[in-house]
Scaffold this active site. Structure first.
Site, PDB file in Angstrom:
ATOM      1  N   VAL A  12      -5.092   2.436  -4.767  1.00  0.00           N
ATOM      2  CA  VAL A  12      -4.844   1.650  -5.787  1.00  0.00           C
ATOM      3  C   VAL A  12      -6.212   1.212  -6.517  1.00  0.00           C
ATOM      4  CG1 VAL A  12      -4.212  -0.793  -6.103  1.00  0.00           C
ATOM      5  CG2 VAL A  12      -2.531   0.620  -4.988  1.00  0.00           C
ATOM      6  N   LYS A  36     -16.114   7.938   1.876  1.00  0.00           N
ATOM      7  CA  LYS A  36     -15.408   8.011   0.838  1.00  0.00           C
ATOM      8  C   LYS A  36     -16.304   7.766  -0.589  1.00  0.00           C
ATOM      9  CE  LYS A  36     -10.690   6.218   1.183  1.00  0.00           C
ATOM     10  NZ  LYS A  36      -9.752   5.177   1.251  1.00  0.00           N
ATOM     11  N   THR A 122      -0.959  -6.089  -2.272  1.00  0.00           N
ATOM     12  CA  THR A 122       0.277  -6.873  -2.132  1.00  0.00           C
ATOM     13  C   THR A 122       0.068  -7.794  -1.145  1.00  0.00           C
ATOM     14  OG1 THR A 122       1.305  -4.640  -2.961  1.00  0.00           O
ATOM     15  CG2 THR A 122       2.790  -6.566  -1.860  1.00  0.00           C
ATOM     16  N   PHE A 153       1.911  -1.669  -9.681  1.00  0.00           N
ATOM     17  CA  PHE A 153       3.302  -1.223  -9.507  1.00  0.00           C
ATOM     18  C   PHE A 153       3.103   0.450  -9.591  1.00  0.00           C
ATOM     19  CE2 PHE A 153       3.736  -5.457 -10.982  1.00  0.00           C
ATOM     20  CZ  PHE A 153       5.044  -6.030 -10.196  1.00  0.00           C
ATOM     21  N   LEU A 154       1.854   0.959  -9.885  1.00  0.00           N
ATOM     22  CA  LEU A 154       1.656   2.136  -9.898  1.00  0.00           C
ATOM     23  C   LEU A 154       2.355   3.059  -8.676  1.00  0.00           C
ATOM     24  CD1 LEU A 154      -0.715   3.330  -7.723  1.00  0.00           C
ATOM     25  CD2 LEU A 154      -2.175   2.249  -9.089  1.00  0.00           C
ATOM     26  N   PHE A 253      16.487   6.142  -9.271  1.00  0.00           N
ATOM     27  CA  PHE A 253      16.424   5.543  -7.682  1.00  0.00           C
ATOM     28  C   PHE A 253      18.044   5.612  -6.966  1.00  0.00           C
ATOM     29  CE2 PHE A 253      12.612   4.239  -6.000  1.00  0.00           C
ATOM     30  CZ  PHE A 253      11.750   4.497  -6.858  1.00  0.00           C
ATOM     31  N   CYS A 264       4.283   1.756   0.780  1.00  0.00           N
ATOM     32  CA  CYS A 264       4.656   0.381   0.311  1.00  0.00           C
ATOM     33  C   CYS A 264       6.074  -0.013   0.723  1.00  0.00           C
ATOM     34  CB  CYS A 264       4.570   0.734  -1.212  1.00  0.00           C
ATOM     35  SG  CYS A 264       2.825   0.547  -1.883  1.00  0.00           S
ATOM     36  N   LYS A 324       6.507  11.957  -0.347  1.00  0.00           N
ATOM     37  CA  LYS A 324       6.989  12.355  -1.673  1.00  0.00           C
ATOM     38  C   LYS A 324       6.294  13.605  -2.342  1.00  0.00           C
ATOM     39  CE  LYS A 324       5.302   9.088  -4.835  1.00  0.00           C
ATOM     40  NZ  LYS A 324       5.755   8.026  -6.094  1.00  0.00           N
TER      41      LYS A 324
HETATM   42  P1  NAD Z   1      -5.659   2.488   1.151  1.00  0.00           P
HETATM   43  O1  NAD Z   1      -5.425   2.206   2.439  1.00  0.00           O
HETATM   44  O2  NAD Z   1      -5.471   3.645   0.418  1.00  0.00           O
HETATM   45  O3  NAD Z   1      -7.079   1.740   0.446  1.00  0.00           O
HETATM   46  C1  NAD Z   1      -7.680   0.767   1.037  1.00  0.00           C
HETATM   47  C2  NAD Z   1      -9.335   0.781   0.941  1.00  0.00           C
HETATM   48  O4  NAD Z   1      -9.614  -0.580   1.215  1.00  0.00           O
HETATM   49  C3  NAD Z   1      -9.919   1.858   1.771  1.00  0.00           C
HETATM   50  O5  NAD Z   1     -10.412   2.626   1.071  1.00  0.00           O
HETATM   51  C4  NAD Z   1     -10.706   0.926   3.014  1.00  0.00           C
HETATM   52  O6  NAD Z   1     -11.736   1.612   3.387  1.00  0.00           O
HETATM   53  C5  NAD Z   1     -10.843  -0.088   2.199  1.00  0.00           C
HETATM   54  N1  NAD Z   1     -11.295  -1.409   2.841  1.00  0.00           N
HETATM   55  C6  NAD Z   1     -10.643  -1.972   3.983  1.00  0.00           C
HETATM   56  N2  NAD Z   1     -11.234  -3.000   4.643  1.00  0.00           N
HETATM   57  C7  NAD Z   1     -12.328  -3.277   3.514  1.00  0.00           C
HETATM   58  C8  NAD Z   1     -13.278  -4.348   3.518  1.00  0.00           C
HETATM   59  N3  NAD Z   1     -13.488  -5.143   4.286  1.00  0.00           N
HETATM   60  N4  NAD Z   1     -14.052  -4.278   2.458  1.00  0.00           N
HETATM   61  C9  NAD Z   1     -14.249  -3.111   1.600  1.00  0.00           C
HETATM   62  N5  NAD Z   1     -13.338  -2.090   1.587  1.00  0.00           N
HETATM   63  C10 NAD Z   1     -12.464  -2.229   2.757  1.00  0.00           C
HETATM   64  O7  NAD Z   1      -4.498   1.188   0.518  1.00  0.00           O
HETATM   65  P2  NAD Z   1      -3.850   1.488  -1.009  1.00  0.00           P
HETATM   66  O8  NAD Z   1      -2.811   2.146  -0.721  1.00  0.00           O
HETATM   67  O9  NAD Z   1      -4.943   1.546  -2.129  1.00  0.00           O
HETATM   68  O10 NAD Z   1      -3.195  -0.059  -0.928  1.00  0.00           O
HETATM   69  C11 NAD Z   1      -4.015  -1.040  -1.281  1.00  0.00           C
HETATM   70  C12 NAD Z   1      -3.189  -2.354  -1.593  1.00  0.00           C
HETATM   71  O11 NAD Z   1      -2.378  -1.936  -2.700  1.00  0.00           O
HETATM   72  C13 NAD Z   1      -2.108  -2.768  -0.522  1.00  0.00           C
HETATM   73  O12 NAD Z   1      -1.733  -3.951  -0.509  1.00  0.00           O
HETATM   74  C14 NAD Z   1      -0.843  -1.952  -0.980  1.00  0.00           C
HETATM   75  O13 NAD Z   1       0.474  -2.509  -0.449  1.00  0.00           O
HETATM   76  C15 NAD Z   1      -0.863  -2.222  -2.495  1.00  0.00           C
HETATM   77  N6  NAD Z   1      -0.190  -1.308  -3.365  1.00  0.00           N
HETATM   78  C16 NAD Z   1      -0.338   0.006  -3.128  1.00  0.00           C
HETATM   79  C17 NAD Z   1       0.466   1.095  -3.851  1.00  0.00           C
HETATM   80  C18 NAD Z   1       0.489   2.588  -3.602  1.00  0.00           C
HETATM   81  O14 NAD Z   1       1.178   3.245  -4.016  1.00  0.00           O
HETATM   82  N7  NAD Z   1      -0.521   2.949  -2.513  1.00  0.00           N
HETATM   83  C19 NAD Z   1       0.935   0.681  -5.122  1.00  0.00           C
HETATM   84  C20 NAD Z   1       1.082  -0.659  -5.301  1.00  0.00           C
HETATM   85  C21 NAD Z   1       0.388  -1.682  -4.628  1.00  0.00           C
END
Ligand code: NAD
Length: 434
Positions: A12, A36, A122, A153-154, A253, A264, A324
């Protein structure tokens, strides 16, 4: 042009940060994960997401997208701070807010001037208010800030398109000044008349969970209907298509499968159930969705046993490991459940996925990872299609038959027409189409 910091450069954070820079903002994506950030600074991607690399390279070249591990400096330098760290499940299903509060602590200590702090992660309803109190208790005297909720919402696999063409942008804030800043941040979307919903923090936070809970429930309903259809020989696709003709239902869906997974839906349904519990409300529906979904995953190996009753020492080819298609993400993928079960039955597992093998290798290094579909099916006693990758929609069945030990196919994504596959001499089971 706004100066923005995005903390958390995962699926995200990276997509949002890149998208915001493409809208003309100056963005620094921050993360504690040094590897990363090093990969990104070399012009490469740490994740697999279609169309993202080109956009990252374009905006980095235009000098408006940067990557850094110096989170404190990134915060001090920005006017607007998005938090996009992970919020996984704790053991009791609540959202784990450890990373969120760690980041907020760094933000609080580095507040200078006026900042807009935006949760894109989220987060449970009520978190925004807690963040406000948390920051007030730690921030230097005289600092000013607003906490805003802007849930994302992506969909992974379509993330770039979704970020650039969202169905809606939700902004939770009671400050008109903060609302105006968000309009400027998303100016490109505002100009093309994307619907913007301005509401309070709690409502914005709940909208995100409500949307995921609805979608997870819809999938679960069609999976249950598919299981009933299985028992009678009804065709679930005709059922779903016809249900979808009703404007109140919509056809999206309503595709049956091996149960929902990903980073998610499972965790967000669990978290919403916990959010309800914490105000004394027991959501029987959400808990049932989670339970039915676990059963659905279990049913896939049960199906396999109908074709290969004694699995011990058999070779099973798994096509697809990601939760998926078009992603390398294996978090809570139905493939994980299948792999555990097959391992318990002492099965030799051969696996192929176009993008997710490295991620699965981190969890299950002991599978035989193959170069392509045909390499994976060699000497297999059955093939299980677990992900709906386009690559798996045009299999050469005569080649498959010559390579496999026994012609058995479990198609958990219903990519094929049962009659056609059976006419080619295969034993075939899909979901909801006997
Ligand atoms: P992810 O695990 O891919 O990324 C999280 C990142 O945060 C990681 O790179 C991690 O190293 C970093 N991180 C962790 N602790 C940290 C800190 N203290 N300081 C700086 N960076 C730190 O997670 P994601 O899939 O991108 O999801 C992130 C949020 O977005 C979640 O709350 C998720 O529910 C929400 N979300 C995800 C999606 C999805 O499709 N993945 C869609 C909508 C919303």
């Amino acid at each position: 042009m706004k100066k923005i910091a995005v903390i958390g450069t995962g699926y995200v954070g990276l997509v949002s940060g890149t998208g915001l820079s493409d809208f003309g903002n100056s963005v620094t994506c921050l993360d504690i994960d040094e590897e990363k950030i090093a990969i990104l600074n070399k012009g490469k991607l740490p994740i697999w997401e279609p169309g993202l690399l080109e956009l990252v390279q374009k905006n980095a070249k235009m000098n408006r997208l940067h990557f850094s591990t110096d989170i404190a400096a990134g915060i001090r330098d920005a006017e607007i701070i998005f938090i996009a760290v992970g919020t996984p499940s704790t053991h009791n299903g609540e959202a784990d807010l450890n990373a969120l509060f760690k980041v907020t602590e760094v933000i609080a200590k580095n507040l200078n001037g006026h900042k807009y702090i935006i949760t894109k992660s989220t987060v449970p309803v009520g978190t925004g208010q807690k963040l406000k109190e948390f920051i007030v208790a730690r921030a230097p005297k005289g600092s000013h800030f607003e906490v805003i909720s802007n849930p994302e919402f992506l969909r992974e696999g379509n993330a770039v398109y979704d970020f650039m063409h969202p169905d809606r942008v939700v902004v939770g804030t009671e400050s008109e000044e903060a609302a105006e800043v968000m309009r400027q941040v998303y100016r490109s979307l505002y100009l093309i008349e994307t619907p913007f919903v301005f509401t309070n923090l709690e409502t914005a936070e709940l909208i995100k969970y409500a949307s995921n809970a609805f979608l997870a429930t819809k999938i679960t309903l069609i999976n249950e209907l598919a299981n009933i259809a299985d028992g009678y020989g009804a065709d679930i696709h005709t059922v779903a298509k016809t249900m979808g003709l009703d404007g109140r239902i919509s056809p999206k869906f309503l595709h049956p499968g091996p149960g929902f997974g990903g980073s998610c839906f499972p965790k967000d349904v669990r978290a919403l159930s916990a959010i309800g519990r914490s105000v004394g409300y027991e959501s029987k529906l959400l808990d049932a969705v989670l339970e039915v979904n676990e059963h659905q995953k279990d049913r896939m190996v049960e199906k396999l046993k109908r074709l290969v009753p004694d699995l011990k020492n058999k070779t099973i080819a798994l096509l697809g490991l990601a939760f998926k298609q078009k992603t390398d993400d294996v978090r809570e993928s139905p493939a994980l459940n299948v792999i555990e079960k097959l391992k318990n039955e002492r099965v030799k597992i051969k696996a192929f996925d176009p993008a997710a093998m490295d991620e699965m290798h981190k969890i299950h290094p002991d599978l035989e990872y193959c170069n392509d579909v045909y390499d994976s099916v060699k000497n297999a006693d059955a093939v299980m299609i677990l992900t709906e990758w386009n690559e798996f929609r045009e299999l050469d069945f005569s080649k498959l038959k010559t390579l496999m030990n026994s012609a058995n196919i479990i198609d958990t994504r219903n990519l094929y027409d049962p009659k056609t596959v059976k006419s080619l001499g295969f034993n075939y089971l899909g979901v909801g189409r006997r």
